[in-house]
Design a protein around this motif. Structure first.
Motif, PDB file in Angstrom:
ATOM      1  N   UNK A 251      83.751   7.676  -9.684  1.00  0.00           N
ATOM      2  CA  UNK A 251      83.405   6.287  -9.405  1.00  0.00           C
ATOM      3  C   UNK A 251      82.036   6.218  -8.749  1.00  0.00           C
ATOM      4  N   UNK A 252      81.269   5.185  -9.103  1.00  0.00           N
ATOM      5  CA  UNK A 252      79.916   5.033  -8.569  1.00  0.00           C
ATOM      6  C   UNK A 252      79.688   3.581  -8.152  1.00  0.00           C
ATOM      7  N   UNK A 253      80.018   3.232  -6.918  1.00  0.00           N
ATOM      8  CA  UNK A 253      79.765   1.862  -6.451  1.00  0.00           C
ATOM      9  C   UNK A 253      78.278   1.645  -6.143  1.00  0.00           C
ATOM     10  N   UNK A 254      77.848   0.386  -6.270  1.00  0.00           N
ATOM     11  CA  UNK A 254      76.473  -0.022  -5.956  1.00  0.00           C
ATOM     12  C   UNK A 254      76.510  -1.204  -5.005  1.00  0.00           C
ATOM     13  N   UNK A 255      75.574  -1.246  -4.091  1.00  0.00           N
ATOM     14  CA  UNK A 255      75.394  -2.397  -3.216  1.00  0.00           C
ATOM     15  C   UNK A 255      73.922  -2.803  -3.293  1.00  0.00           C
ATOM     16  N   UNK A 256      73.603  -3.883  -4.053  1.00  0.00           N
ATOM     17  CA  UNK A 256      72.206  -4.304  -4.198  1.00  0.00           C
ATOM     18  C   UNK A 256      71.603  -4.737  -2.870  1.00  0.00           C
ATOM     19  N   UNK A 257      70.374  -4.287  -2.625  1.00  0.00           N
ATOM     20  CA  UNK A 257      69.651  -4.671  -1.412  1.00  0.00           C
ATOM     21  C   UNK A 257      68.337  -5.380  -1.739  1.00  0.00           C
TER      22      UNK A 257
END
Length: 173
Positions: free
Chosen positions: A145-151
């Motif tokens: 799994x590869x979560x992303x949190x845009x900044x």
């Protein structure tokens, strides 16, 4: 006398091979589909020790929207940079990683070329998954799994956290 010297030399070389240990792989290269590079990435990984590595990769994509049956043209470049921790012994391990994805994207409407949208990609990312790799190197396989949190100002685009997944194939040496 010559016979004894020859036997001694052969024994030393043969004995040295018996006690030599396989050296742990220090480097890895692999292609990741989806995952931290978003679409794909080619990655180089350096092992600092048996449990910790650092990784950097890059990927680029240029697609004319007619191919996707969408009225868009997309150009995207990404650079995932992560630190990883490995848990377990032998060939199969749990891999935990965290880092950032840097890059840029440009989306252009085919019908209205003046409506060009550019975006700087700056996102926190992670990797949690399975890794198969012999300690002394060779074929490597990863899935997770590869979560992303845009900044970079698009946090509301997906409500913040975006969950994805990826699969990798490569070689450790």
């Amino acid at each position: 006398m010559k016979k004894r010297i020859l036997i001694t030399i052969l024994f030393l070389f043969w004995g040295h091979n018996l006690i030599a240990q396989n050296e742990a792989a220090k480097n890895g290269v692999y292609v990741e589909l989806l995952g931290n590079g978003m679409i794909y990435s080619v990655n180089y990984e350096r092992f600092l020790n048996e449990k910790i590595s650092i990784r950097a990769g890059g990927g680029t994509l240029s697609v004319n929207g007619i191919f996707l049956l969408l009225p868009l043209s997309i150009n995207m470049t990404t650079f995932p940079i992560l630190g990883n921790y490995f848990y377990g012994a032998g060939n199969s391990k749990l891999e935990l990683g965290a880092g950032v994805v840097l890059g840029s994207a440009k989306v252009v409407s085919i019908f209205d070329r003046e409506r060009e949208r550019r975006k700087t990609i700056f996102e926190l990312t992670a990797f949690t998954g399975y890794r198969y790799q012999r300690p002394d190197g060779g074929f490597l396989f990863r899935v997770g799994l590869t979560p992303f949190l845009p900044l970079s100002g698009d946090e509301n685009r997906h409500g913040g956290l975006v969950l994805s997944g990826g699969i990798s194939f490569g070689y450790a040496f």
